[in-house]
Design an enzyme around this catalytic site. Sequence first.
Site, PDB file in Angstrom:
ATOM      1  N   ASP A  60      42.489  97.139  -0.375  1.00 26.86           N
ATOM      2  CA  ASP A  60      42.220  98.029  -0.477  1.00 26.86           C
ATOM      3  C   ASP A  60      42.697  99.332  -1.457  1.00 26.86           C
ATOM      4  OD1 ASP A  60      41.354 100.570   0.908  1.00 26.86           O
ATOM      5  OD2 ASP A  60      44.079 100.958   1.925  1.00 26.86           O
ATOM      6  N   THR A  93      37.953 104.222  -1.295  1.00 24.63           N
ATOM      7  CA  THR A  93      39.050 104.014  -2.458  1.00 24.63           C
ATOM      8  C   THR A  93      38.346 103.919  -3.933  1.00 24.63           C
ATOM      9  OG1 THR A  93      40.096 102.630  -1.233  1.00 24.63           O
ATOM     10  CG2 THR A  93      40.626 104.955  -1.046  1.00 24.63           C
ATOM     11  N   THR A  94      37.794 102.551  -3.624  1.00 25.99           N
ATOM     12  CA  THR A  94      37.874 101.661  -4.320  1.00 25.99           C
ATOM     13  C   THR A  94      36.869 102.085  -5.945  1.00 25.99           C
ATOM     14  OG1 THR A  94      38.243 100.191  -2.742  1.00 25.99           O
ATOM     15  CG2 THR A  94      37.732  99.391  -5.480  1.00 25.99           C
ATOM     16  N   ASP A 389      40.680 102.803   8.142  1.00 22.80           N
ATOM     17  CA  ASP A 389      39.910 102.791   7.649  1.00 22.80           C
ATOM     18  C   ASP A 389      38.252 102.742   8.441  1.00 22.80           C
ATOM     19  OD1 ASP A 389      40.833 102.792   5.281  1.00 22.80           O
ATOM     20  OD2 ASP A 389      39.907 101.388   3.769  1.00 22.80           O
TER      21      ASP A 389
END
Length: 525
Positions: A60, A93-94, A389
């Site tokens: 993550d 987020t990545t 998430d």
Amino acid sequence: MQAPVVVMNTSQERTSGRQAQVSNIAAAKAVSDIIRTCLGPKAMLKMLLDPMGGLVLTNDGHAILREIDVAHPAAKSMLELSRTQDEEVGDGTTSVIILAGEILAQCAPYLVEKNIHPVIIIQALKLALADALQIIDQVSKPVDIENDAAMLQLIQASIGTKYVKLWSEKMCQLSLDAVRTVRDDRGEIDIKRYVRVEKIPGGEVMDSRVLRGIMLNKDVVHPKMSRYIEKPRVILLDCPLEYKKGESQTNIEITNDEDWNRILQIEEEQVKLMCEQILQFNPTVVITEKGVSDLAQHFLLKGGCSVLRRVKKTDNNRIARVTGATIVNRCEDLKESDVGTQCGVFKIEMIGDEYFTFLDECENPKACTIMLRGGSKDILNEIERNLQDAMAVTRNVMLSPSLSPGGGATEMAVSVKLAEKSKQLEGIQQWPYQAVADAMECIPRTLIQNAGGDPIRILSQLRAKHSQGQNTMGIDGDQGKITDMVEYGIWEPEVIKQQSIKTAIESACLLLRVDDIVSGVRKQD
């Protein structure tokens, strides 16, 4: 020629002008390269040892960046990005980091070689942002949030890139149930406050479930109290059930020995009075955030109550939402309406070597606990991160029910359309504008690379398909081939796509504006 005047402290490092911008861009790119292998279903895991010696195993983006310690100021601002993305929408987020790094890297040649002023580049980026958001809107489609199959497929797309994809159906169901439970009549969904994740090592992941109620890591205060009660009457207190001591240090002088007995007697009467005030509503479960003295335990036990003490405030709030009870601050103020009766069963079970209290089978609970089981602590931590998430994705869709195609399809559509539009711009603005179009390709490209495909060939095929107007064509992250996302069934909430582009471009603008870096780190002698 006169010697240069040194204004700044010599122990400080200073880079300015072009050099500062180049070093910022390099730092941002370095951060995005760390995260690059963590995109898509074939993502690699990162293993991080934190300073305390704890182990973090995750893919993550946000969790990795939270653990990494960076020195460069630009890299620090990149870490903030993933945090914003995580707090705002919970997923993506990545990709936000990869995008921001790529946009900066694409703008670098114009800044350095062509010597274009940063302000002009920033104007072009802002233009591109406005157009990109419109394009995302065009390729998105609405979704019916009451349709279970569609919702599960959507959450599955978010979980598909995570470690829990082995149990993805189970996890999707857990997050959908939890979010549906806490959605209140005004349409507000507060996951942080009302969904509690309890991790219990042992058992297997498939044993995890969402309780229609609350679970606490507590046992009753007195061993003789009942550990199983159906349809309990619950009273929640925020006051200690013990004799009230003086606020400041109180000294009492006693001359007769009878007075001393009288003092003890008064203490007992006080506690008894408190317990009687509670027992007149004949509750079966009393839960307080403070302590319960031995004497109070005795009286409440005689009155047939099970008592839990020192419950956290947050847990107490959840229990209040589940049972319909009101938290009362003084025993004198108790009313019949404060007693919670919506709970189906109160039971205490031993799991592993600890006691857990369940308030379960509630009617219409507005809070819930997700009980996660699994092999080890590390696995449970990773599952919890992924579950958060998944719940964030579910919540976003419920709040704004609109989906964009996943698998790099949306990014590719934006890239192709921006490239077309850049030809209509005049002057030097079209170069940085084109740079955004090129940067958007990095998501599908990374997906292909992580799946072990041939990026150049597959990307050009994908670009051709999008130029013909097939907006939903994306990359199958498992095979690294081109597939239609409608059939493959990978959709993501539109909010996530919009937020990641906004965050990425705004941070790129911010870093381009910097033309002087002073790091005032004093070197230790």
